[in-house]
Design a protein around this motif. Structure first.
Motif, PDB file in Angstrom:
ATOM      1  N   ALA A   1       7.557   0.227   9.942  1.00 31.05           N
ATOM      2  CA  ALA A   1       6.553  -0.335   9.046  1.00 31.05           C
ATOM      3  C   ALA A   1       5.855   0.761   8.245  1.00 31.05           C
ATOM      4  O   ALA A   1       5.473   0.547   7.088  1.00 31.05           O
ATOM      5  N   ASN A   2       5.704   1.937   8.834  1.00 31.80           N
ATOM      6  CA  ASN A   2       5.088   3.040   8.102  1.00 31.80           C
ATOM      7  C   ASN A   2       6.059   3.634   7.091  1.00 31.80           C
ATOM      8  O   ASN A   2       5.686   3.897   5.940  1.00 31.80           O
ATOM      9  N   ASN A   3       7.308   3.846   7.498  1.00 29.69           N
ATOM     10  CA  ASN A   3       8.293   4.445   6.605  1.00 29.69           C
ATOM     11  C   ASN A   3       8.610   3.553   5.412  1.00 29.69           C
ATOM     12  O   ASN A   3       8.781   4.036   4.288  1.00 29.69           O
ATOM     13  N   ARG A   4       8.693   2.270   5.642  1.00 31.74           N
ATOM     14  CA  ARG A   4       9.165   1.360   4.594  1.00 31.74           C
ATOM     15  C   ARG A   4       8.052   0.716   3.783  1.00 31.74           C
ATOM     16  O   ARG A   4       8.279   0.348   2.627  1.00 31.74           O
ATOM     17  N   ILE A   5       6.875   0.539   4.392  1.00 25.02           N
ATOM     18  CA  ILE A   5       5.832  -0.228   3.713  1.00 25.02           C
ATOM     19  C   ILE A   5       4.538   0.570   3.558  1.00 25.02           C
ATOM     20  O   ILE A   5       4.136   0.930   2.444  1.00 25.02           O
ATOM     21  N   PHE A   6       3.877   0.859   4.691  1.00 30.93           N
ATOM     22  CA  PHE A   6       2.522   1.387   4.608  1.00 30.93           C
ATOM     23  C   PHE A   6       2.465   2.763   3.960  1.00 30.93           C
ATOM     24  O   PHE A   6       1.564   3.045   3.161  1.00 30.93           O
ATOM     25  N   GLY A   7       3.414   3.649   4.315  1.00 29.51           N
ATOM     26  CA  GLY A   7       3.421   4.973   3.711  1.00 29.51           C
ATOM     27  C   GLY A   7       3.618   4.918   2.213  1.00 29.51           C
ATOM     28  O   GLY A   7       2.987   5.672   1.453  1.00 29.51           O
ATOM     29  N   VAL A   8       4.488   4.021   1.759  1.00 31.17           N
ATOM     30  CA  VAL A   8       4.728   3.854   0.321  1.00 31.17           C
ATOM     31  C   VAL A   8       3.459   3.384  -0.375  1.00 31.17           C
ATOM     32  O   VAL A   8       3.051   3.927  -1.415  1.00 31.17           O
ATOM     33  N   VAL A   9       2.801   2.364   0.189  1.00 28.90           N
ATOM     34  CA  VAL A   9       1.582   1.818  -0.414  1.00 28.90           C
ATOM     35  C   VAL A   9       0.457   2.860  -0.391  1.00 28.90           C
ATOM     36  O   VAL A   9      -0.306   2.988  -1.360  1.00 28.90           O
ATOM     37  N   PHE A  10       0.345   3.611   0.708  1.00 26.40           N
ATOM     38  CA  PHE A  10      -0.702   4.634   0.806  1.00 26.40           C
ATOM     39  C   PHE A  10      -0.550   5.674  -0.300  1.00 26.40           C
ATOM     40  O   PHE A  10      -1.521   5.986  -1.003  1.00 26.40           O
ATOM     41  N   TRP A  11       0.641   6.220  -0.468  1.00 25.54           N
ATOM     42  CA  TRP A  11       0.829   7.254  -1.477  1.00 25.54           C
ATOM     43  C   TRP A  11       0.803   6.691  -2.890  1.00 25.54           C
ATOM     44  O   TRP A  11       0.471   7.396  -3.840  1.00 25.54           O
ATOM     45  N   PHE A  12       1.099   5.405  -3.034  1.00 22.54           N
ATOM     46  CA  PHE A  12       0.913   4.752  -4.329  1.00 22.54           C
ATOM     47  C   PHE A  12      -0.576   4.707  -4.674  1.00 22.54           C
ATOM     48  O   PHE A  12      -0.965   4.947  -5.826  1.00 22.54           O
ATOM     49  N   ALA A  13      -1.416   4.405  -3.679  1.00 24.80           N
ATOM     50  CA  ALA A  13      -2.859   4.379  -3.910  1.00 24.80           C
ATOM     51  C   ALA A  13      -3.411   5.764  -4.226  1.00 24.80           C
ATOM     52  O   ALA A  13      -4.381   5.903  -4.978  1.00 24.80           O
TER      53      ALA A  13
END
Length: 236
Positions: A113-125
């Motif tokens: 969930a971190n590799n595919r979703i949350f990490g992507v959204v975090f660095w997008f923010a």
């Protein structure tokens, strides 16, 4: 193919050359997105920039949907579809489990969930579309590095010979560097959204690290906390 070419060229090189090779690969892949992002600044009331940012974010969240994979895995269990179970387990674990092995899929899901979703959204923010693309590229590089290492070592569990492949170490460390903050935020989110006591018990008693590949130290801790925070968890 670009990752594979770079790993072959720098596979046995020194750590300094491996760092330079990984950074060069990152720059080559990040540059087009960064140039478009800069070029769309202050144009047409930021509408093109908004559309480009949304496109990059959605692209970085794909192509596999973690929720759908989990649903398909549960359906395969229900229907006793062993072939489908094997394929989905390989996707979630990032290696093909051996016959008779009982893989810890639940912890892998919480870590993915971190590799595919949350990490992507975090660095997008934090950095916009360039940040989302950066994290996605680092995750892809990590996955390809692991496959390259397995091909070289001939054993997906022979992590003791990693010192002979510095390019793999560098790829893993770069991903770990950018995954560290979002993984900690996700650990906190698991604890606050679920069984707090179970999550804190798992956090205070981290699992023994069995691999430096996926799931590595941070992923194993993230998976343990996710399982501890699950409503039906007995780890408290």
């Amino acid at each position: 193919p670009l990752f594979d070419w770079g790993f072959r060229r720098a596979g046995k090189a020194s750590k300094l050359v491996a760092i330079g090779g990984c950074l060069a690969l990152l720059i080559v892949i990040l540059l087009p997105v960064a140039l478009v992002f800069v070029g769309l600044q202050d144009r047409l009331a930021h509408i093109p920039l908004f559309g480009f940012s949304v496109f990059v974010l959605l692209f970085c969240l794909g192509p596999r949907d973690l929720g759908e994979e989990v649903h398909d895995y549960r359906q395969a269990i229900t229907h006793n579809d062993m072939d489908e179970l094997h394929v989905l387990a390989a996707e979630l674990l990032e290696y093909a489990p051996e016959t008779g092995e009982v893989p810890d899929i639940e912890r892998a899901i919480y870590a993915q969930a971190n590799n595919r979703i949350f990490g992507v959204v975090f660095w997008f923010a934090v950095l916009g579309p360039v940040g989302a693309w950066l994290f996605r590229v680092l995750d892809l590089m990590r996955r390809r590095a692991v496959h390259y290492y397995i091909d070289v070592s001939g054993d997906q569990f022979a992590t003791q010979s990693l010192q002979s492949t510095p390019i793999v170490i560098v790829a893993l460390k770069l991903h770990q560097l950018f995954a560290w903050v979002p993984s900690r935020l996700l650990m906190i989110a698991y604890a606050l959204a679920g069984n707090y006591e179970g999550a804190m018990f798992a956090w205070r008693n981290p699992p023994a690290v069995s691999s430096v590949l996926f799931p590595g130290k941070d992923e194993q801790l993230l998976g343990a906390i996710g399982c501890g925070a699950a409503p039906d968890s007995a780890e408290h």
